[in-house]
Scaffold this motif. Structure first.
Motif, PDB file in Angstrom:
ATOM      1  N   ALA A 174       0.757  -1.325   0.048  1.00  0.00           N
ATOM      2  CA  ALA A 174      -0.002  -0.049   0.051  1.00  0.00           C
ATOM      3  C   ALA A 174       0.886   1.386  -0.069  1.00  0.00           C
ATOM      4  N   SER A 175       0.446   2.263  -0.575  1.00  0.00           N
ATOM      5  CA  SER A 175       1.053   3.780  -0.656  1.00  0.00           C
ATOM      6  C   SER A 175      -0.025   4.528  -0.019  1.00  0.00           C
ATOM      7  N   ALA A 176       0.572   5.308   1.063  1.00  0.00           N
ATOM      8  CA  ALA A 176      -0.587   6.403   1.477  1.00  0.00           C
ATOM      9  C   ALA A 176      -0.684   7.548   0.867  1.00  0.00           C
ATOM     10  N   GLY A 177       0.302   7.729  -0.160  1.00  0.00           N
ATOM     11  CA  GLY A 177       0.168   8.748  -1.155  1.00  0.00           C
ATOM     12  C   GLY A 177      -0.903   8.467  -2.056  1.00  0.00           C
ATOM     13  N   ALA A 178      -1.193   7.358  -2.494  1.00  0.00           N
ATOM     14  CA  ALA A 178      -2.060   6.849  -3.410  1.00  0.00           C
ATOM     15  C   ALA A 178      -3.587   7.071  -2.571  1.00  0.00           C
ATOM     16  N   LEU A 179      -3.510   6.594  -1.461  1.00  0.00           N
ATOM     17  CA  LEU A 179      -4.662   6.371  -0.596  1.00  0.00           C
ATOM     18  C   LEU A 179      -5.309   7.995  -0.605  1.00  0.00           C
ATOM     19  N   ALA A 180      -4.380   8.850  -0.384  1.00  0.00           N
ATOM     20  CA  ALA A 180      -4.733  10.467  -0.091  1.00  0.00           C
ATOM     21  C   ALA A 180      -5.259  10.909  -1.249  1.00  0.00           C
ATOM     22  N   ALA A 181      -4.470  10.464  -2.471  1.00  0.00           N
ATOM     23  CA  ALA A 181      -4.692  11.032  -3.822  1.00  0.00           C
ATOM     24  C   ALA A 181      -6.269  10.539  -4.135  1.00  0.00           C
ATOM     25  N   LEU A 182      -6.490   9.103  -4.032  1.00  0.00           N
ATOM     26  CA  LEU A 182      -7.982   8.745  -4.125  1.00  0.00           C
ATOM     27  C   LEU A 182      -8.818   9.389  -3.218  1.00  0.00           C
ATOM     28  N   ALA A 183      -8.727   9.593  -1.972  1.00  0.00           N
ATOM     29  CA  ALA A 183      -9.620  10.331  -1.176  1.00  0.00           C
ATOM     30  C   ALA A 183      -9.878  11.765  -1.794  1.00  0.00           C
ATOM     31  N   ALA A 184      -8.781  12.511  -2.280  1.00  0.00           N
ATOM     32  CA  ALA A 184      -8.893  14.036  -2.400  1.00  0.00           C
ATOM     33  C   ALA A 184      -9.875  13.948  -3.881  1.00  0.00           C
ATOM     34  N   VAL A 185      -9.496  12.796  -4.868  1.00  0.00           N
ATOM     35  CA  VAL A 185     -10.427  12.727  -6.067  1.00  0.00           C
ATOM     36  C   VAL A 185     -11.918  12.783  -5.576  1.00  0.00           C
ATOM     37  N   ARG A 186     -12.328  11.765  -4.727  1.00  0.00           N
ATOM     38  CA  ARG A 186     -13.389  11.469  -4.253  1.00  0.00           C
ATOM     39  C   ARG A 186     -14.113  12.698  -3.485  1.00  0.00           C
ATOM     40  N   LEU A 187     -13.381  13.318  -2.886  1.00  0.00           N
ATOM     41  CA  LEU A 187     -13.901  14.561  -2.058  1.00  0.00           C
ATOM     42  C   LEU A 187     -14.288  15.711  -3.031  1.00  0.00           C
ATOM     43  N   ARG A 188     -13.350  16.004  -3.972  1.00  0.00           N
ATOM     44  CA  ARG A 188     -13.632  17.065  -4.870  1.00  0.00           C
ATOM     45  C   ARG A 188     -14.896  16.616  -5.774  1.00  0.00           C
ATOM     46  N   ALA A 189     -15.084  15.436  -5.894  1.00  0.00           N
ATOM     47  CA  ALA A 189     -16.412  14.897  -6.632  1.00  0.00           C
ATOM     48  C   ALA A 189     -17.529  14.869  -5.580  1.00  0.00           C
ATOM     49  N   GLY A 190     -17.298  15.337  -4.717  1.00  0.00           N
ATOM     50  CA  GLY A 190     -18.518  15.457  -3.448  1.00  0.00           C
ATOM     51  C   GLY A 190     -18.984  13.998  -2.845  1.00  0.00           C
ATOM     52  N   GLU A 191     -17.958  13.126  -3.120  1.00  0.00           N
ATOM     53  CA  GLU A 191     -18.312  11.889  -2.659  1.00  0.00           C
ATOM     54  C   GLU A 191     -18.017  11.564  -1.158  1.00  0.00           C
ATOM     55  N   HIS A 192     -18.344  10.827  -0.579  1.00  0.00           N
ATOM     56  CA  HIS A 192     -17.975  10.516   0.911  1.00  0.00           C
ATOM     57  C   HIS A 192     -16.969   9.121   1.003  1.00  0.00           C
ATOM     58  N   PRO A 193     -15.829   9.441   1.196  1.00  0.00           N
ATOM     59  CA  PRO A 193     -14.925   8.129   1.049  1.00  0.00           C
ATOM     60  C   PRO A 193     -15.251   6.849   1.639  1.00  0.00           C
ATOM     61  N   GLY A 194     -15.854   7.108   2.906  1.00  0.00           N
ATOM     62  CA  GLY A 194     -16.265   5.805   3.733  1.00  0.00           C
ATOM     63  C   GLY A 194     -15.762   6.169   5.180  1.00  0.00           C
ATOM     64  N   PRO A 195     -16.562   5.359   5.827  1.00  0.00           N
ATOM     65  CA  PRO A 195     -16.313   5.308   7.565  1.00  0.00           C
ATOM     66  C   PRO A 195     -14.822   4.631   7.627  1.00  0.00           C
ATOM     67  N   PRO A 196     -14.125   4.886   8.846  1.00  0.00           N
ATOM     68  CA  PRO A 196     -12.818   4.532   9.141  1.00  0.00           C
ATOM     69  C   PRO A 196     -12.945   3.004   9.946  1.00  0.00           C
ATOM     70  N   ARG A 197     -13.562   2.018   9.295  1.00  0.00           N
ATOM     71  CA  ARG A 197     -13.827   0.795   9.876  1.00  0.00           C
ATOM     72  C   ARG A 197     -13.299  -0.330   9.285  1.00  0.00           C
ATOM     73  N   PRO A 198     -12.743  -1.405  10.150  1.00  0.00           N
ATOM     74  CA  PRO A 198     -11.726  -2.283   9.545  1.00  0.00           C
ATOM     75  C   PRO A 198     -12.537  -3.227   8.552  1.00  0.00           C
TER      76      PRO A 198
END
Length: 218
Positions: A174-198
């Motif tokens: 895993a890459s935290a940079g990729a996770l953050a980039a994907l989250a930023a894309v989803r947030l800009r699109a008005g999407e909620h990335p999801g809850p922090p549940r395992p």
């Protein structure tokens, strides 16, 4: 937007700081036994490299797995603690989704597979880097050979089992940079990335023994 991202669902302890457009600083160390020891110093290092303080962070992004119970909960508990102390949202992203986003494969289908130990893999199939076709699952590679035949695969699980995944590719972890980039894309699109549940796809190794003897004080 200033996102602090972290993931401990794979042997990589990975942290990144992202401003919504690019990664400002990142750290990744592969050590499956030292997640708890390495994570917070990595956060300090990334913040220092970017010239930022924790108080400037506007959101936390955390990989939700699937992954081993002990390693995965280190990242999730740390993310929840940061989010609570800073009063900022904590966004959960499936670790397999982050690997798919980082894959560099522009068109699918393809598979992401990470090492689940016990001669199994955590895996999911994707139409493209942002679109999962299946939910994450845990299986023995030989049991899913027909499901993954003929498509590229990324992740350490794919690299470990070339008979099932002959077109295995990096990235392995895993890459935290990729996770953050994907989250930023989803947030800009008005999407909620999801809850922090395992995403625990199987029970932990440590369990309360059955028929144990109860000792009561005299």
């Amino acid at each position: 937007m200033l996102l602090l991202a972290l993931d401990t669902a794979t042997p990589a302890v990975t942290v990144a700081l992202h401003d919504g457009e690019r990664v400002l600083a990142a750290s990744s160390q592969v050590d499956a036994r030292r997640h708890g020891e390495l994570l917070v110093p990595a956060v300090d290092s990334v913040l220092a490299e970017a010239g930022q303080t924790l108080s400037a962070v506007t959101g936390i992004v955390v990989g939700t797995g699937p992954g081993p119970y002990t390693g995965l909960r280190v990242g999730l508990v740390t993310a929840d603690t940061f989010g609570f102390s800073l009063g900022v949202p904590v966004h959960g992203i499936c670790t397999l989704d982050g690997l798919a986003f980082a894959s560099g494969i522009e068109e699918g289908p393809f598979v992401v597979a990470t090492d689940a130990r016990r001669k199994e893999v955590y895996w999911a199939r994707y139409a493209d880097p942002r679109t999962p076709l299946t939910r994450p699952a845990v299986d023995r590679p030989a049991d899913i050979a027909d499901d993954v035949a003929g498509v590229p695969a990324v992740g350490a699980g794919a690299l470990l089992y070339p008979d099932t995944f002959p077109d295995a590719r990096d990235p392995a972890h895993a890459s935290a940079g990729a996770l953050a980039a994907l989250a930023a894309v989803r947030l800009r699109a008005g999407e909620h990335p999801g809850p922090p549940r395992p995403l625990y796809l199987r029970r932990p190794d440590a369990q309360v023994p059955k028929n144990y003897k109860v000792v009561t004080p005299k």
